[in-house]
Design an enzyme around this catalytic site. Structure first.
Site, PDB file in Angstrom:
ATOM      1  CG  ASP A 199     -26.072 -15.233 -27.407  1.00  0.00           C
ATOM      2  OD1 ASP A 199     -26.438 -14.346 -28.445  1.00  0.00           O
ATOM      3  OD2 ASP A 199     -24.869 -15.564 -27.211  1.00  0.00           O
TER       4      ASP A 199
ATOM      5  CB  THR B 152     -23.791  -9.073 -31.707  1.00  0.00           C
ATOM      6  OG1 THR B 152     -24.516  -9.654 -32.970  1.00  0.00           O
ATOM      7  CG2 THR B 152     -22.967 -10.127 -31.188  1.00  0.00           C
TER       8      THR B 152
ATOM      9  NE  ARG C 289     -16.773  -5.443 -35.226  1.00  0.00           N
ATOM     10  CZ  ARG C 289     -16.929  -6.966 -35.507  1.00  0.00           C
ATOM     11  NH1 ARG C 289     -16.839  -7.762 -34.690  1.00  0.00           N
ATOM     12  NH2 ARG C 289     -17.540  -7.047 -36.720  1.00  0.00           N
TER      13      ARG C 289
HETATM   14  C1  LIG Z   1     -21.156 -13.499 -32.302  1.00  0.00           C
HETATM   15  C2  LIG Z   1     -21.915 -14.385 -30.878  1.00  0.00           C
HETATM   16  C3  LIG Z   1     -21.737 -13.865 -29.827  1.00  0.00           C
HETATM   17  C4  LIG Z   1     -20.525 -12.900 -29.267  1.00  0.00           C
HETATM   18  O1  LIG Z   1     -20.237 -11.527 -30.035  1.00  0.00           O
HETATM   19  P1  LIG Z   1     -18.884 -10.780 -29.761  1.00  0.00           P
HETATM   20  O2  LIG Z   1     -19.553  -9.519 -30.391  1.00  0.00           O
HETATM   21  O3  LIG Z   1     -17.947 -11.331 -30.775  1.00  0.00           O
HETATM   22  O4  LIG Z   1     -18.555 -10.972 -28.541  1.00  0.00           O
HETATM   23  C5  LIG Z   1     -22.216 -14.337 -28.802  1.00  0.00           C
HETATM   24  N1  LIG Z   1     -23.313 -15.036 -29.050  1.00  0.00           N
HETATM   25  C6  LIG Z   1     -23.274 -15.805 -30.290  1.00  0.00           C
HETATM   26  C7  LIG Z   1     -24.329 -16.861 -30.631  1.00  0.00           C
HETATM   27  C8  LIG Z   1     -22.551 -15.292 -31.257  1.00  0.00           C
HETATM   28  O5  LIG Z   1     -22.864 -15.600 -32.351  1.00  0.00           O
END
Ligand SMILES: *Cc1c(COP(=O)(O)O)cnc(C)c1O
Length: 419
Positions: free
Chosen positions: A204, A230, A239
């Protein structure tokens, strides 16, 4: 008036109350320094696409396979976004429909796991994300979550420990990629552990996507089975979320689990903005920007360290730093200093540090990131200046915040926003 307001002329005449709120927000963004590590300032082109008439259309399904008529231009837009995402990250598959990073993770979990399957991840208290297994989140509700921790001494990932934990709990999925980890992630080492225990590996890269796309941080490919991210943090797009893979089999499952598995109609105006942002990220200037993001974080780290602040893990290799305030003064809390800095026009977020004795709404730490201020054009000298302001705010117990607010305002006028 703030520079974005020309695009609000209709809204202002019809709904002045709402327009005033938006104007105030534009003015706030203009006149403050954004150090929240997960935020950025998009280009005007990204905003135009986000604000476009593509918001009017249902396009459930995928290009060439829609459930609604009239999607011919939406197909082109989504194909362009997918192609640019694949080129940017060097992979074979992209799904650009997730509404946000957490949604991308829902679809990835559903593609790889059955309810009740075991997942190994870093908990939020050590810098992980809530969608990686926090109890009230879907991930912690429907899956059996096991955790690995940061090393108590170094505050770094200890891959021997991760391996021990994986051998103990035999997860079906291992997650790497974090929200508050200031160092480089060794994706190959995670892959080796995943292979040893027969687990999928998900990276991620929500925070570091821009660094990865420009080669400033190593790529999770070819190591990860699935990469989620993201598009609005270091990647500097609208976003939204994005899922990537090189496995044909997983790709098919991902598409099914995004739609109809976990979402309805895609936000096509946002997908158009993603296409624009990916195009910007493919330009060589994006690498220069990301290099400056890291250089600024390092300069900022040096400035804070010289003022006696302790940085978790001792510094940073990426766009963010985590400050342990207790070293400066055992009484200081993240909540308190966040609010003092806010008064000074320096916007940050309180953040738990590894093994923080204080609760998440108080904390002993602050997280700082340089993506947004670097977009405005701030460089190493300004990072030193901000570190000096932070020192003055903290040393005065917040009483100098209003004086510094005016100095921050002056600095901001020298570095106008991109829109
Ligand atoms: C910010 C983040 C997300 C989630 O993003 P959103 O768009 O706020 O749902 C997922 N994983 C990690 C590691 C993040 O830092």
């Amino acid at each position: 008036m703030a520079t974005t307001t020309d695009s609000l002329s209709t809204l202002r005449s019809i709904d002045p109350k709402l327009a005033a709120m938006l104007d105030h927000e534009a003015e706030r963004q203009d006149s403050t320094l954004e150090f929240i590590a997960s935020e950025n300032h998009t280009s005007k082109a990204v905003m135009e696409a986000t604000g476009s008439w593509l918001t009017n259309k249902y396009a459930e399904g995928y290009p060439g396979k829609r459930y609604y008529g009239g999607c011919e231009f939406h197909d082109q837009v989504e194909d362009l976004a997918r192609d640019r995402a694949k080129e940017l990250f060097g992979c074979n598959f992209a799904n650009v429909q997730p509404h946000c990073g957490a949604n991308a993770n829902i679809a990835a979990f559903m593609a790889l796991l059955q309810p009740g399957d075991r997942v190994l991840s870093l908990p939020i208290a050590h810098g992980g994300h809530l969608s990686h297994g926090l109890k009230p989140n879907f991930s912690g509700t429907f899956f059996e979550i096991h955790d690995y921790m940061l090393d108590a001494e170094t505050e770094l990932l200890d891959m021997d420990h991760v391996r021990d934990r994986a051998l103990e709990c035999k997860p079906k999925l291992i997650i790497c990629g974090f929200s508050a980890y200031p160092r480089v992630i060794d994706f190959a080492a995670f892959r080796a552990i995943a292979d040893e225990v027969g687990a999928y590996l998900m990276a991620d890269i929500a925070h570091i996507a821009g660094l990865v796309a420009s080669g400033v941080h190593p790529s999770p490919f070819p190591h990860a089975d699935v990469v989620t991210t993201t598009t609005h943090k270091t990647l500097r797009g609208p976003r939204g979320g994005l899922i990537l893979s090189n496995s044909e089999d997983i790709a098919k499952k991902i598409d099914r689990k995004v739609f109809p598995g976990s979402q309805g109609g895609p936000l096509m105006h946002v997908i158009a903005a993603k296409a624009q942002a990916f195009g910007e990220a493919l330009d060589p200037s994006f690498r220069t920007y990301q290099e400056q993001v890291v250089a600024n974080a390092k300069a900022f780290a040096t400035g804070l360290t010289n003022h006696g602040f302790r940085l978790c893990s001792g510094g940073t290799d990426n766009h963010l730093l985590l400050v342990d305030l207790r070293n400066r003064d055992a009484e200081l809390t993240g909540a308190e200093v966040e609010s003092w800095l806010g008064e000074a026009g320096i916007v940050v977020n309180k953040n738990g540090i590894p093994n923080d004795p204080r609760p998440p709404m108080i904390t002993s730490g602050l997280r700082f990131g340089t993506p947004a201020t670097t977009t405005r054009g701030l460089r190493e000298a300004e990072m030193q200046q901000v570190a000096d302001w932070i020192e003055r705010v903290v040393a005065s117990g917040g009483s100098e915040a209003s004086t510094i607010r005016e100095e921050v305002r002056t600095l901001c006028t020298r570095f106008p926003l991109p829109h």
